[in-house]
Scaffold this motif. Structure first.
Motif, mmCIF file in Angstrom:
data_model
loop_
_atom_site.group_PDB
_atom_site.id
_atom_site.type_symbol
_atom_site.label_atom_id
_atom_site.label_comp_id
_atom_site.label_asym_id
_atom_site.label_seq_id
_atom_site.Cartn_x
_atom_site.Cartn_y
_atom_site.Cartn_z
ATOM 1 N N GLN A 1 4.397 55.463 -80.984
ATOM 2 C CA GLN A 1 3.151 54.684 -81.530
ATOM 3 C C GLN A 1 3.327 53.419 -82.319
ATOM 4 O O GLN A 1 2.699 52.311 -82.382
ATOM 5 C CB GLN A 1 2.164 55.644 -82.416
ATOM 6 N N ASN A 2 4.295 53.527 -83.257
ATOM 7 C CA ASN A 2 4.724 52.463 -83.792
ATOM 8 C C ASN A 2 5.090 51.226 -83.205
ATOM 9 O O ASN A 2 4.712 50.038 -83.467
ATOM 10 C CB ASN A 2 5.951 52.700 -85.047
ATOM 11 N N ALA A 3 5.890 51.277 -82.210
ATOM 12 C CA ALA A 3 6.221 50.378 -81.334
ATOM 13 C C ALA A 3 5.115 49.849 -80.461
ATOM 14 O O ALA A 3 5.041 48.520 -80.447
ATOM 15 C CB ALA A 3 7.146 50.724 -80.213
ATOM 16 N N THR A 4 4.089 50.657 -80.064
ATOM 17 C CA THR A 4 2.798 50.237 -79.503
ATOM 18 C C THR A 4 2.108 49.441 -80.382
ATOM 19 O O THR A 4 1.445 48.342 -79.937
ATOM 20 C CB THR A 4 2.260 51.302 -78.940
ATOM 21 N N GLU A 5 1.813 49.822 -81.559
ATOM 22 C CA GLU A 5 1.161 49.015 -82.627
ATOM 23 C C GLU A 5 1.569 47.604 -82.850
ATOM 24 O O GLU A 5 0.782 46.694 -83.152
ATOM 25 C CB GLU A 5 0.570 49.676 -83.823
ATOM 26 N N ILE A 6 2.870 47.542 -82.843
ATOM 27 C CA ILE A 6 3.392 46.268 -82.817
ATOM 28 C C ILE A 6 3.045 45.372 -81.929
ATOM 29 O O ILE A 6 2.743 44.133 -81.995
ATOM 30 C CB ILE A 6 5.115 46.277 -83.306
ATOM 31 N N MET A 7 3.417 45.803 -80.708
ATOM 32 C CA MET A 7 3.001 44.986 -79.570
ATOM 33 C C MET A 7 1.388 44.640 -79.501
ATOM 34 O O MET A 7 1.141 43.633 -79.206
ATOM 35 C CB MET A 7 3.544 45.736 -78.280
ATOM 36 N N LEU A 8 0.654 45.635 -79.918
ATOM 37 C CA LEU A 8 -0.691 45.405 -79.593
ATOM 38 C C LEU A 8 -1.198 44.325 -80.866
ATOM 39 O O LEU A 8 -1.975 43.406 -80.605
ATOM 40 C CB LEU A 8 -1.565 46.381 -79.748
ATOM 41 N N THR A 9 -0.489 44.294 -81.968
ATOM 42 C CA THR A 9 -0.685 43.518 -82.939
ATOM 43 C C THR A 9 -0.383 42.093 -82.690
ATOM 44 O O THR A 9 -1.068 41.106 -82.957
ATOM 45 C CB THR A 9 -0.226 43.992 -84.252
ATOM 46 N N PRO B 1 -7.656 51.424 -86.275
ATOM 47 C CA PRO B 1 -9.068 51.013 -85.787
ATOM 48 C C PRO B 1 -9.425 49.823 -85.115
ATOM 49 O O PRO B 1 -10.076 49.736 -84.117
ATOM 50 C CB PRO B 1 -10.100 51.128 -87.183
ATOM 51 N N GLU B 2 -8.657 48.843 -85.775
ATOM 52 C CA GLU B 2 -8.523 47.348 -85.006
ATOM 53 C C GLU B 2 -7.811 47.409 -83.791
ATOM 54 O O GLU B 2 -7.827 46.299 -83.075
ATOM 55 C CB GLU B 2 -8.250 46.564 -86.083
ATOM 56 N N LEU B 3 -6.941 48.341 -83.602
ATOM 57 C CA LEU B 3 -6.334 48.429 -82.205
ATOM 58 C C LEU B 3 -6.605 49.374 -81.229
ATOM 59 O O LEU B 3 -6.315 49.360 -79.953
ATOM 60 C CB LEU B 3 -5.004 48.588 -82.477
ATOM 61 N N ARG C 1 -8.485 47.658 -97.820
ATOM 62 C CA ARG C 1 -8.556 46.520 -97.046
ATOM 63 C C ARG C 1 -7.974 46.691 -95.538
ATOM 64 O O ARG C 1 -7.406 47.438 -95.445
ATOM 65 C CB ARG C 1 -7.682 45.377 -97.630
ATOM 66 N N TRP C 2 -8.478 45.841 -94.579
ATOM 67 C CA TRP C 2 -8.109 45.867 -93.345
ATOM 68 C C TRP C 2 -6.637 45.780 -93.314
ATOM 69 O O TRP C 2 -6.204 44.855 -93.926
ATOM 70 C CB TRP C 2 -8.712 45.061 -92.531
ATOM 71 N N GLY C 3 -5.956 46.176 -92.171
ATOM 72 C CA GLY C 3 -4.584 46.010 -92.023
ATOM 73 C C GLY C 3 -4.234 44.628 -91.217
ATOM 74 O O GLY C 3 -5.259 43.793 -91.120
ATOM 75 N N VAL C 4 -2.978 44.271 -91.239
ATOM 76 C CA VAL C 4 -2.701 42.849 -90.728
ATOM 77 C C VAL C 4 -3.272 42.535 -89.351
ATOM 78 O O VAL C 4 -3.543 41.438 -88.595
ATOM 79 C CB VAL C 4 -1.231 42.481 -90.954
ATOM 80 N N ALA C 5 -3.358 43.810 -88.608
ATOM 81 C CA ALA C 5 -3.722 43.697 -87.098
ATOM 82 C C ALA C 5 -4.897 43.159 -86.966
ATOM 83 O O ALA C 5 -5.534 42.424 -86.096
ATOM 84 C CB ALA C 5 -3.501 45.033 -86.363
ATOM 85 N N ALA C 6 -5.950 43.859 -87.911
ATOM 86 C CA ALA C 6 -7.288 43.244 -88.042
ATOM 87 C C ALA C 6 -7.620 41.839 -88.473
ATOM 88 O O ALA C 6 -8.148 40.963 -87.807
ATOM 89 C CB ALA C 6 -8.256 44.235 -88.998
ATOM 90 N N CYS C 7 -6.760 41.525 -89.225
ATOM 91 C CA CYS C 7 -6.787 40.067 -89.551
ATOM 92 C C CYS C 7 -6.440 39.066 -88.539
ATOM 93 O O CYS C 7 -7.016 37.924 -88.584
ATOM 94 C CB CYS C 7 -5.837 39.819 -90.820
#
Length: 325
Positions: free
Chosen positions: A54-62, A81-83, A2-8
């Motif tokens: 990256q982990n901090a970046t992906e939280i901010m982008l989400t 992918p969604e970010l 499934r897509w991650g929460v960022a995609a949702c």
């Protein structure tokens, strides 16, 4: 998968072009909290933030904060992918951690890291020094500079708290609550979907071949084991990660091996490199999990606190269901 929460959440959290919500622009606010015992204060929502890995970046982008970032660094995995589109708009300050000069040249008004090493003297420098320059710096509770401040176990709740604190700092509390609520929902579903009454031991294998790095009991893999009701084969090690030996691993003979997939290219980093080693090494090849091909692969970054961590629980739960269904 499934897509991650960022995609949702991406469609509702971000506006076209900059990653900032059209409906909920961050508002001016003063926030005071403590980050790894160091007071942190922002007088208004940051507009020039730097995420140090990256982990901090992906939280901010989400959270839809790409438009308020002037820097990222230390990419360890392919971006979710969604970010990817939002990530591509953020300047990369360094392949690993930027030094103090490189960081300050971006004129940041906030710095965020999930690793204490980002604030080492040879990197961005100590957080209290940044604070004296008017740059508040946040650090995840999972990796405080003082080891005595790190909780004895890595809890998912601490990740949720961190996401909500970052959202509060940027004045987007509603987004933070939405992200956390979705993570909670997915976690409960993953727990229900995992095999019940499974008597299996799991080894969490991070990297290395001659000297393998494996998970002890105090990091997220230990928490994942409890949530999925399996036994961590090295639960007696009171460390997040430790050096193991193949002789000891053979003695414990885990039923399942979770392989962390790293893209940095070191010895035994990628999941495929681990599989190749395990199948050809005279000792490791005799492990039950290797003989029975009981492998589950997850991105390495998901085994540290990140927006991907619940995805790791989903993936391991699905893998256990596949192996024992």
């Amino acid at each position: 998968m499934r897509w991650g929460v960022a995609a949702c959440l991406l469609m509702t959290l971000t506006a076209c072009g900059n990653g900032v919500s059209k409906k909920q622009e961050p508002g001016a606010q003063a926030v005071r909290l403590k980050s790894c015992a160091l007071p942190l204060q922002v007088t208004s929502s940051p507009r020039r933030a730097v995420a140090m890995e990256q982990n901090a970046t992906e939280i901010m982008l989400t959270l839809g904060l790409g438009g308020q970032m002037v820097g990222t660094a230390y990419q360890t995995d392919p971006v979710l992918p969604e970010l990817k589109e939002a990530y591509a708009r953020v300047p990369v300050l360094a392949k690993q951690y930027p030094g103090r000069e490189a960081l300050l040249s971006s004129r940041p008004d906030f710095v965020y890291s999930m690793r204490a090493s980002a604030y080492a003297p040879e990197a961005a420098g100590p957080r209290d020094g940044l604070a004296k320059l008017g740059v508040p710096a946040y650090l995840s509770s999972n990796d405080c500079e003082d080891p005595a401040l790190i909780p004895p176990s890595a809890e998912i709740e601490a990740l949720y708290t961190e996401i909500e604190e970052i959202a509060r700092i940027f004045g987007v509390q509603d987004r933070g609550q939405t992200v956390v609520a979705e993570l909670r929902r997915r976690l409960e579903e993953a727990k229900r979907s995992a095999p019940a009454n499974l008597d299996a031991s799991v080894m969490w294998y991070y990297s290395g071949t001659k000297t393998p790095i494996i998970a002890g009991d105090t990091g997220l893999p230990g928490t994942f084991s409890e949530l999925l009701k399996v036994r961590n084969a090295f639960a007696d090690i009171s460390r997040q990660w430790a050096e193991g030996s193949w002789e000891e691993i053979a003695t414990r003979d885990p039923d399942v091996i979770v392989l962390a997939d790293l893209t940095r290219g070191g010895d035994g980093d990628s999941a495929q490199a681990k599989k190749d080693f395990l199948r050809n090494d005279p000792v490791a090849s005799q492990l039950t999990a290797v003989k029975e091909n009981r492998f589950i692969v997850v991105p390495a970054s998901s085994l540290d606190p990140s927006i991907r961590s619940v995805s790791a629980i989903e993936q391991v739960g699905q893998g256990l269901a596949r192996l024992y269904g």
